[in-house]
Design a protein around this motif. Sequence first.
Motif, PDB file in Angstrom:
ATOM      1  N   ARG A   1      -8.887 -71.789   9.968  1.00 53.01           N
ATOM      2  CA  ARG A   1      -8.084 -72.401   9.003  1.00 53.01           C
ATOM      3  C   ARG A   1      -8.751 -72.746   7.853  1.00 53.01           C
ATOM      4  O   ARG A   1      -8.138 -72.711   6.810  1.00 53.01           O
ATOM      5  CB  ARG A   1      -7.604 -73.741   9.766  1.00 53.01           C
ATOM      6  CG  ARG A   1      -6.528 -73.486  10.923  1.00 53.01           C
ATOM      7  CD  ARG A   1      -5.209 -73.006  10.029  1.00 53.01           C
ATOM      8  NE  ARG A   1      -4.080 -72.911  10.959  1.00 53.01           N
ATOM      9  CZ  ARG A   1      -2.814 -73.548  10.924  1.00 53.01           C
ATOM     10  NH1 ARG A   1      -2.727 -74.416   9.827  1.00 53.01           N
ATOM     11  NH2 ARG A   1      -1.878 -73.678  11.706  1.00 53.01           N
ATOM     12  N   TYR A   2     -10.175 -73.061   7.894  1.00 48.16           N
ATOM     13  CA  TYR A   2     -10.824 -73.433   6.799  1.00 48.16           C
ATOM     14  C   TYR A   2     -12.368 -73.129   6.734  1.00 48.16           C
ATOM     15  O   TYR A   2     -12.935 -73.131   7.828  1.00 48.16           O
ATOM     16  CB  TYR A   2     -10.730 -74.940   6.478  1.00 48.16           C
ATOM     17  CG  TYR A   2     -11.663 -75.416   5.349  1.00 48.16           C
ATOM     18  CD1 TYR A   2     -11.096 -75.419   4.116  1.00 48.16           C
ATOM     19  CD2 TYR A   2     -13.131 -75.703   5.490  1.00 48.16           C
ATOM     20  CE1 TYR A   2     -11.678 -75.743   3.148  1.00 48.16           C
ATOM     21  CE2 TYR A   2     -13.837 -76.052   4.375  1.00 48.16           C
ATOM     22  CZ  TYR A   2     -13.085 -76.208   3.386  1.00 48.16           C
ATOM     23  OH  TYR A   2     -13.884 -76.659   1.876  1.00 48.16           O
ATOM     24  N   LEU A   3     -12.888 -72.744   5.868  1.00 51.02           N
ATOM     25  CA  LEU A   3     -14.617 -72.271   5.647  1.00 51.02           C
ATOM     26  C   LEU A   3     -14.935 -72.570   4.410  1.00 51.02           C
ATOM     27  O   LEU A   3     -14.285 -71.910   3.364  1.00 51.02           O
ATOM     28  CB  LEU A   3     -14.799 -70.717   6.062  1.00 51.02           C
ATOM     29  CG  LEU A   3     -15.915 -70.267   5.876  1.00 51.02           C
ATOM     30  CD1 LEU A   3     -16.930 -70.984   7.022  1.00 51.02           C
ATOM     31  CD2 LEU A   3     -15.915 -68.801   6.158  1.00 51.02           C
ATOM     32  N   GLY A   4     -15.978 -73.340   4.284  1.00 51.04           N
ATOM     33  CA  GLY A   4     -16.527 -73.816   3.238  1.00 51.04           C
ATOM     34  C   GLY A   4     -16.995 -74.976   3.094  1.00 51.04           C
ATOM     35  O   GLY A   4     -17.708 -75.478   4.086  1.00 51.04           O
ATOM     36  N   ALA A   5     -17.177 -75.742   1.631  1.00 47.51           N
ATOM     37  CA  ALA A   5     -18.003 -76.835   1.602  1.00 47.51           C
ATOM     38  C   ALA A   5     -17.125 -78.108   2.095  1.00 47.51           C
ATOM     39  O   ALA A   5     -15.759 -77.910   1.885  1.00 47.51           O
ATOM     40  CB  ALA A   5     -18.413 -76.855   0.322  1.00 47.51           C
TER      41      ALA A   5
ATOM     42  N   ASN B   1      -0.651 -69.529   7.237  1.00 46.64           N
ATOM     43  CA  ASN B   1      -0.737 -68.658   6.246  1.00 46.64           C
ATOM     44  C   ASN B   1      -2.099 -67.978   5.632  1.00 46.64           C
ATOM     45  O   ASN B   1      -1.938 -67.501   4.640  1.00 46.64           O
ATOM     46  CB  ASN B   1      -0.222 -69.451   4.929  1.00 46.64           C
ATOM     47  CG  ASN B   1       1.282 -69.757   5.095  1.00 46.64           C
ATOM     48  OD1 ASN B   1       2.020 -69.266   5.768  1.00 46.64           O
ATOM     49  ND2 ASN B   1       1.438 -70.976   4.739  1.00 46.64           N
ATOM     50  N   GLY B   2      -2.914 -68.064   6.839  1.00 49.26           N
ATOM     51  CA  GLY B   2      -4.263 -67.428   6.501  1.00 49.26           C
ATOM     52  C   GLY B   2      -5.337 -68.568   6.240  1.00 49.26           C
ATOM     53  O   GLY B   2      -4.929 -69.535   5.883  1.00 49.26           O
ATOM     54  N   ALA B   3      -6.609 -68.370   6.292  1.00 48.37           N
ATOM     55  CA  ALA B   3      -7.762 -69.422   6.089  1.00 48.37           C
ATOM     56  C   ALA B   3      -7.714 -69.562   4.508  1.00 48.37           C
ATOM     57  O   ALA B   3      -7.585 -68.785   3.817  1.00 48.37           O
ATOM     58  CB  ALA B   3      -8.868 -68.785   6.708  1.00 48.37           C
ATOM     59  N   MET B   4      -7.998 -70.855   4.399  1.00 43.79           N
ATOM     60  CA  MET B   4      -8.396 -71.155   3.223  1.00 43.79           C
ATOM     61  C   MET B   4     -10.006 -71.361   2.946  1.00 43.79           C
ATOM     62  O   MET B   4     -10.600 -71.907   3.831  1.00 43.79           O
ATOM     63  CB  MET B   4      -8.123 -72.873   3.077  1.00 43.79           C
ATOM     64  CG  MET B   4      -8.634 -73.467   1.752  1.00 43.79           C
ATOM     65  SD  MET B   4      -7.907 -75.411   1.711  1.00 43.79           S
ATOM     66  CE  MET B   4      -8.599 -75.748   0.213  1.00 43.79           C
ATOM     67  N   LEU B   5     -10.509 -70.487   2.119  1.00 41.75           N
ATOM     68  CA  LEU B   5     -11.922 -70.301   1.932  1.00 41.75           C
ATOM     69  C   LEU B   5     -12.335 -71.085   0.597  1.00 41.75           C
ATOM     70  O   LEU B   5     -11.904 -70.869  -0.493  1.00 41.75           O
ATOM     71  CB  LEU B   5     -12.332 -68.994   1.836  1.00 41.75           C
ATOM     72  CG  LEU B   5     -11.993 -68.116   3.063  1.00 41.75           C
ATOM     73  CD1 LEU B   5     -12.436 -66.706   2.799  1.00 41.75           C
ATOM     74  CD2 LEU B   5     -12.523 -68.692   4.214  1.00 41.75           C
TER      75      LEU B   5
END
Length: 178
Positions: free
Chosen positions: A130-134, A161-165
């Motif tokens: 769902r999420y990847l990042g800071a 709707n796809g991952a939030m990067l």
Amino acid sequence: MMKGKASWLLMIVWLCVLMTGLWVYGGNQTVPFDPDLTLTSASQDKDFDTRFVSEMAEAGITPGTIVHFEADTPCFCNSLSRQHQKALTNLLQDSGYDFKTLNINEYSSLAAEIPSFPAVAVIDSKNQLRYLGAYATGLGCYTGDDLVTTIAAEVQKPHFNGAMLNITGEGCYCAVRS
């Protein structure tokens, strides 16, 4: 009267030195999250999300987990992210999420893709990224945008709707050594 002017002058000089120190410190601590576009390039692959979730499973991460990435190299920024970790965990624990910390240097495939830490990934209960990042951006990761509420809102959307990067932006990050 002269003593009062000297006190004011001393205070102004002290404030200038303090502001200069903060400016120099800020310039050294604010870096891009993905300076070499490592994660940006990897995420262009149409199978990135699936592959990443598989790599996380190999690292022992189960569906419904918030993963905090750190490394065995010292990083002052890790201590600054603790408040974001706690806030995100508190926001998502009622939705059934567990929280795990992962030393990214122990997993070469992850270290090759994630350029900086502290970072966070959220794998939902259906095993979707769902999420990847800071966690945040800005000086010390607390003067810019705190992304915790944005992450929680994205993760709790009923439709995937796809991952939030989140791989752009600058903040207090340390480079991963792959």
